[in-house]
Design a protein around this motif. Structure first.
Motif, PDB file in Angstrom:
ATOM      1  N   PHE A  64       0.853  -1.190   0.000  1.00  0.00           N
ATOM      2  CA  PHE A  64       0.000   0.000   0.000  1.00  0.00           C
ATOM      3  C   PHE A  64       0.888   1.238   0.000  1.00  0.00           C
ATOM      4  N   ALA A  65       0.477   2.224  -0.812  1.00  0.00           N
ATOM      5  CA  ALA A  65       1.315   3.426  -0.932  1.00  0.00           C
ATOM      6  C   ALA A  65       1.408   4.152   0.401  1.00  0.00           C
ATOM      7  N   LEU A  66       0.300   4.234   1.116  1.00  0.00           N
ATOM      8  CA  LEU A  66       0.284   4.978   2.373  1.00  0.00           C
ATOM      9  C   LEU A  66      -0.309   4.098   3.470  1.00  0.00           C
ATOM     10  N   GLY A  67       0.390   3.995   4.593  1.00  0.00           N
ATOM     11  CA  GLY A  67      -0.164   3.299   5.750  1.00  0.00           C
ATOM     12  C   GLY A  67      -1.236   4.180   6.377  1.00  0.00           C
ATOM     13  N   PRO A  68      -1.987   3.636   7.350  1.00  0.00           N
ATOM     14  CA  PRO A  68      -3.092   4.419   7.935  1.00  0.00           C
ATOM     15  C   PRO A  68      -2.653   5.759   8.524  1.00  0.00           C
ATOM     16  N   GLU A  69      -1.538   5.773   9.239  1.00  0.00           N
ATOM     17  CA  GLU A  69      -1.085   7.050   9.823  1.00  0.00           C
ATOM     18  C   GLU A  69      -0.635   8.009   8.726  1.00  0.00           C
ATOM     19  N   GLU A  70       0.064   7.451   7.715  1.00  0.00           N
ATOM     20  CA  GLU A  70       0.526   8.294   6.591  1.00  0.00           C
ATOM     21  C   GLU A  70      -0.675   8.855   5.813  1.00  0.00           C
ATOM     22  N   TYR A  71      -1.728   8.046   5.766  1.00  0.00           N
ATOM     23  CA  TYR A  71      -2.926   8.502   5.043  1.00  0.00           C
ATOM     24  C   TYR A  71      -3.518   9.735   5.729  1.00  0.00           C
ATOM     25  N   LEU A  72      -3.591   9.662   7.071  1.00  0.00           N
ATOM     26  CA  LEU A  72      -4.120  10.826   7.811  1.00  0.00           C
ATOM     27  C   LEU A  72      -3.245  12.049   7.553  1.00  0.00           C
ATOM     28  N   GLU A  73      -1.931  11.817   7.524  1.00  0.00           N
ATOM     29  CA  GLU A  73      -0.991  12.907   7.273  1.00  0.00           C
ATOM     30  C   GLU A  73      -1.214  13.473   5.862  1.00  0.00           C
ATOM     31  N   GLN A  74      -1.485  12.558   4.909  1.00  0.00           N
ATOM     32  CA  GLN A  74      -1.725  13.005   3.530  1.00  0.00           C
ATOM     33  C   GLN A  74      -3.015  13.842   3.434  1.00  0.00           C
ATOM     34  N   VAL A  75      -4.036  13.467   4.223  1.00  0.00           N
ATOM     35  CA  VAL A  75      -5.266  14.283   4.246  1.00  0.00           C
ATOM     36  C   VAL A  75      -4.901  15.693   4.708  1.00  0.00           C
ATOM     37  N   ARG A  76      -4.133  15.765   5.795  1.00  0.00           N
ATOM     38  CA  ARG A  76      -3.751  17.096   6.338  1.00  0.00           C
ATOM     39  C   ARG A  76      -2.948  17.879   5.303  1.00  0.00           C
ATOM     40  N   ARG A  77      -2.012  17.195   4.626  1.00  0.00           N
ATOM     41  CA  ARG A  77      -1.148  17.876   3.654  1.00  0.00           C
ATOM     42  C   ARG A  77      -1.969  18.397   2.473  1.00  0.00           C
ATOM     43  N   ILE A  78      -2.870  17.542   1.961  1.00  0.00           N
ATOM     44  CA  ILE A  78      -3.662  17.970   0.799  1.00  0.00           C
ATOM     45  C   ILE A  78      -4.568  19.133   1.198  1.00  0.00           C
ATOM     46  N   LYS A  79      -5.149  19.023   2.406  1.00  0.00           N
ATOM     47  CA  LYS A  79      -6.019  20.125   2.893  1.00  0.00           C
ATOM     48  C   LYS A  79      -5.247  21.437   2.942  1.00  0.00           C
ATOM     49  N   ALA A  80      -3.998  21.344   3.376  1.00  0.00           N
ATOM     50  CA  ALA A  80      -3.198  22.564   3.487  1.00  0.00           C
ATOM     51  C   ALA A  80      -2.789  23.075   2.109  1.00  0.00           C
ATOM     52  N   ALA A  81      -2.709  22.168   1.130  1.00  0.00           N
ATOM     53  CA  ALA A  81      -2.182  22.568  -0.187  1.00  0.00           C
ATOM     54  C   ALA A  81      -3.251  23.100  -1.132  1.00  0.00           C
ATOM     55  N   VAL A  82      -4.504  22.689  -0.965  1.00  0.00           N
ATOM     56  CA  VAL A  82      -5.529  23.088  -1.949  1.00  0.00           C
ATOM     57  C   VAL A  82      -6.711  23.775  -1.278  1.00  0.00           C
ATOM     58  N   ALA A  83      -7.452  24.538  -2.083  1.00  0.00           N
ATOM     59  CA  ALA A  83      -8.609  25.262  -1.528  1.00  0.00           C
ATOM     60  C   ALA A  83      -9.920  24.516  -1.793  1.00  0.00           C
ATOM     61  N   VAL A  84      -9.870  23.507  -2.660  1.00  0.00           N
ATOM     62  CA  VAL A  84     -11.105  22.801  -3.034  1.00  0.00           C
ATOM     63  C   VAL A  84     -11.428  21.711  -2.003  1.00  0.00           C
ATOM     64  N   PRO A  85     -12.682  21.228  -1.967  1.00  0.00           N
ATOM     65  CA  PRO A  85     -13.025  20.156  -1.013  1.00  0.00           C
ATOM     66  C   PRO A  85     -12.175  18.895  -1.221  1.00  0.00           C
ATOM     67  N   VAL A  86     -11.789  18.291  -0.109  1.00  0.00           N
ATOM     68  CA  VAL A  86     -10.985  17.062  -0.148  1.00  0.00           C
ATOM     69  C   VAL A  86     -11.875  15.904   0.321  1.00  0.00           C
ATOM     70  N   ILE A  87     -11.991  14.909  -0.543  1.00  0.00           N
ATOM     71  CA  ILE A  87     -12.858  13.759  -0.253  1.00  0.00           C
ATOM     72  C   ILE A  87     -11.964  12.555   0.022  1.00  0.00           C
ATOM     73  N   ALA A  88     -11.950  12.098   1.272  1.00  0.00           N
ATOM     74  CA  ALA A  88     -11.147  10.914   1.620  1.00  0.00           C
ATOM     75  C   ALA A  88     -11.937   9.671   1.212  1.00  0.00           C
ATOM     76  N   SER A  89     -11.239   8.533   1.129  1.00  0.00           N
ATOM     77  CA  SER A  89     -11.925   7.321   0.665  1.00  0.00           C
ATOM     78  C   SER A  89     -11.590   6.125   1.547  1.00  0.00           C
ATOM     79  N   LEU A  90     -12.641   5.486   2.044  1.00  0.00           N
ATOM     80  CA  LEU A  90     -12.476   4.230   2.792  1.00  0.00           C
ATOM     81  C   LEU A  90     -13.018   3.117   1.906  1.00  0.00           C
TER      82      LEU A  90
END
Ligand SMILES: Cc1cc2nc3c(=O)[nH]c(=O)nc-3n(C[C@H](O)[C@H](O)[C@H](O)COP(=O)(O)O)c2cc1C
Length: 346
Positions: A82-108
């Motif tokens: 898997f490209a991102l482990g669960p903790e890394e995934y949460l970090e990626q959500v935070r990073r993308i949120k900080a990088a873009v102004a558009v809505p971020v949709i996470a996926s389970l």
């Protein structure tokens, strides 16, 4: 041209966004997608198999893991797959949120009810604006009736709904016995969106090695008609907004999906093939198409070919089915008439 739409309760400037894929594992690509004008960012999935396999420190979550089936562990891909482990995934959500102004949709992404669904809460806490729940399951158990499978889907959605207040979309497979009924149930369970559809990845067989070979084939536009059919059916009566996923490559594909009732247009294969800027090109070509056809806005187009205008959708589908089968004979007759004419001329 006014391309605005509403998806999952968000007013978006237009419906185009990348679907769930590895494209957004890399922050530079996320920025390129935003530069290309993506109306939202849908993240690659975090998989049930990762969450069940990982010993997370989060106490409430670890407790809930007790519900998961032990045999599922034996098929788990190694964590490195898997490209991102669960903790890394949460970090990626935070990073993308900080990088873009558009809505971020996470996926389970998973198939069984269980404590892993509670991870939705952590995704929302990390900043996800919405959640896509991808329920992907091959119904292989002969003892499990269709109704029980559908009830399980609804129960999973209720479990997620109970954890988060952000909008939830469900990404479905087209292969449910009573998809219209299931969609109505999901509507009742409070989902804000339905994503049509998952693709069924069909593995090949290596007959020499006696192995199942996973094969990933990117889509083409021929996958769209199945989506169009169900968008037209569901848009006639469900409250949740609808996203098309599968087979959108061109502006014409997008126009068809929107006419059938799509509020959002997700693309993956086309962006993997042509790069993030393709999203902007399809958006511009859609605006041009609308202008050329004298539409005032995308909303005017939206749902204009929905089954809502059809008094008896079941009869309509049946008539079309019979017509299509008969069209083969008509095509054959035309072909033989052309041949006869050529012969006469010769
Ligand atoms: C390489 C690749 C990875 C994908 N990963 C995910 C995923 O993590 N979660 C998910 O819900 N869908 C995933 N998908 C499916 C896409 O989101 C999409 O539903 C599918 O590719 C059909 O859309 P398309 O015709 O635009 O490619 C993936 C597709 C591809 C090609």
């Amino acid at each position: 041209m006014d391309l605005s739409t509403t998806y999952l309760g968000f007013t978006l400037p237009h419906p185009f966004m990348p679907g769930a894929s590895p494209l957004v594992d890399d922050l530079d690509t996320v920025r390129q997608l935003e530069d290309a004008g993506a109306a939202a960012i849908v993240m690659h999935s975090l998989f049930e198999e990762q969450l069940v396999g990982e010993q997370l420190a989060h106490a409430a979550y670890a407790e809930a893991l007790g519900e998961s089936s032990p045999e599922a562990h034996s098929y788990l891909p190694a964590p490195a797959a898997f490209a991102l482990g669960p903790e890394e995934y949460l970090e990626q959500v935070r990073r993308i949120k900080a990088a873009v102004a558009v809505p971020v949709i996470a996926s389970l992404n998973g198939s069984d009810p269980g404590g892993w669904l509670a991870y939705a809460r952590l995704l929302a806490q990390a900043g996800a604006d919405a959640l896509e729940l991808n329920i992907y399951e091959l119904a292989t158990d002969p003892a499990q009736p269709a109704g029980a499978i559908e009830e399980q889907v609804v129960a999973m959605v209720r479990a997620v709904r109970g954890c988060v207040s952000i909008p939830v979309a469900v990404k479905l497979s087209p292969f449910y016995t009573a998809l219209a009924h299931l969609a109505a149930q999901l509507d009742g369970a409070g989902v804000e969106g339905l994503v049509l559809f998952n693709r069924l990845y069909q593995p090949d067989l290596d007959v020499e090695q006696l192995e199942v070979v996973p094969s990933l084939r990117l889509s083409d536009s021929s996958e769209l008609p199945l989506r169009i059919t169900w968008l037209a059916v569901l848009s006639a009566y469900v409250r949740p907004s609808l996203a098309v996923s599968g087979g959108v490559h061109t502006a014409l594909d997008a126009v068809k999906a929107i006419m059938a009732g799509a509020h959002a247009v997700q693309m993956v294969s086309a962006l993997l093939r042509h790069g993030p800027q393709h999203l902007g090109a399809v958006r511009e070509a859609t605006a041009q198409w609308l202008e050329e056809h004298e539409y005032e806005s995308l909303r005017q187009l939206q749902g204009s070919m929905s089954y809502a205008r059809c008094p008896d959708p079941k009869a309509f589908a049946r008539v079309n089915y019979v017509k299509v089968l008969q069209s083969w004979r008509a095509a054959e007759d035309t072909a033989s008439r052309t041949l006869a004419l050529r012969r006469d001329k010769a």
